[in-house]
Design an enzyme around this catalytic site. Structure first.
Site, PDB file in Angstrom:
ATOM      1  N   ASP A  72       0.844  -1.194   0.000  1.00  0.00           N
ATOM      2  CA  ASP A  72       0.000   0.000   0.000  1.00  0.00           C
ATOM      3  C   ASP A  72       0.885   1.253   0.000  1.00  0.00           C
ATOM      4  O   ASP A  72       2.040   1.195   0.409  1.00  0.00           O
ATOM      5  CB  ASP A  72      -0.916  -0.014   1.226  1.00  0.00           C
ATOM      6  CG  ASP A  72      -2.120   0.916   1.066  1.00  0.00           C
ATOM      7  OD1 ASP A  72      -2.420   1.327  -0.076  1.00  0.00           O
ATOM      8  OD2 ASP A  72      -2.770   1.218   2.092  1.00  0.00           O
ATOM      9  N   GLU A  73       0.332   2.363  -0.440  1.00  0.00           N
ATOM     10  CA  GLU A  73       1.044   3.655  -0.478  1.00  0.00           C
ATOM     11  C   GLU A  73       2.382   3.522  -1.221  1.00  0.00           C
ATOM     12  O   GLU A  73       3.401   4.080  -0.813  1.00  0.00           O
ATOM     13  CB  GLU A  73       1.272   4.191   0.945  1.00  0.00           C
ATOM     14  CG  GLU A  73       0.004   4.364   1.749  1.00  0.00           C
ATOM     15  CD  GLU A  73      -0.902   5.489   1.288  1.00  0.00           C
ATOM     16  OE1 GLU A  73      -0.515   6.259   0.372  1.00  0.00           O
ATOM     17  OE2 GLU A  73      -2.024   5.597   1.826  1.00  0.00           O
ATOM     18  N   CYS A 108     -15.852  14.378  -6.915  1.00  0.00           N
ATOM     19  CA  CYS A 108     -15.336  15.736  -6.752  1.00  0.00           C
ATOM     20  C   CYS A 108     -16.058  16.439  -5.593  1.00  0.00           C
ATOM     21  O   CYS A 108     -17.289  16.509  -5.576  1.00  0.00           O
ATOM     22  CB  CYS A 108     -15.502  16.540  -8.040  1.00  0.00           C
ATOM     23  SG  CYS A 108     -14.928  18.242  -7.874  1.00  0.00           S
TER      24      CYS A 108
HETATM   25 ZN    ZN Z   1     -15.363  19.223  -9.960  1.00  0.00          ZN
END
Ligand code: ZN
Length: 186
Positions: A91-92, A148
């Site tokens: 991971d990472e 988003c």
């Molecule tokens: Zn956006």
């Protein structure tokens, strides 16, 4: 849908799970590792020792699933820990240096399945560390997306909310938000 990437015979392979922050990369890594554990295969999980935000010896997804892991500073350290291990999760992976590319290639060439999760872009929108090279050598690449924070669109960028100019700033929602291309550059 990911059943097609289960190896049919004993040959190694590299899988990369990439995307922005909050896109579910660690969750997907844990899901794949849980599935191979249930088949009775021996797994081992690593993360770079720089990532200490939750726990030194576990990887933890945002939906609070976790697996034991070993923290290593140098990718070469992993090679000593892998006798009898069939599947390796990291991971990472963006925080390792480029020697990780050589190490995961070696492991895959030994017949191991290596599953990597990491950020593909830093907070400036640039490719992150060794991840583009790992994508280049991988058999399978999965790019995940977040939502988003500003417009609800498809987010692939990790935008920093803090003014500190330092590529490696570990943190959660107080430091970063996932945004779409339009909101990132707009
Ligand atoms: Zn956006």
């Amino acid at each position: 849908m990911l059943d097609l990437i289960t190896p049919k015979r004993q040959s190694g392979q590299i899988e990369v799970i990439c995307g922005s922050m909050f896109s579910g990369k660690t969750k997907e890594l844990i899901r794949r590792l849980d599935a191979v554990s249930q088949e009775g295969k021996k797994i081992r999980v690593f993360k770079p020792s720089i990532d200490v935000r939750y726990s030194e010896d576990r990887i933890i997804s945002h939906d609070a699933k976790s697996l034991n892991c070993l923290s290593v500073k140098n990718p070469m350290e992993m090679l000593n820990q892998l006798l009898d291990v069939e599947v390796i999760g990291i991971d990472e992976v963006q925080f390792f240096d480029d020697s990780i590319v050589h190490v995961v290639n070696m492991l895959a060439n030994q017949g191991k399945r290596v599953i990597l999760a990491g950020l593909d872009m830093d907070y400036k929108g640039n490719p992150f560390g060794p991840v583009p090279k790992l994508i280049g050598v991988a058999e399978f690449v999965t790019k995940l997306h977040a939502t988003c924070t500003r417009c609800g669109g498809l987010a692939s960028f990790s935008q920093r909310l803090s003014a500190r100019d330092q590529t490696i700033l570990l943190g959660e929602k107080e430091y970063y938000q996932a945004v779409c291309r339009k909101c990132f550059y707009g």
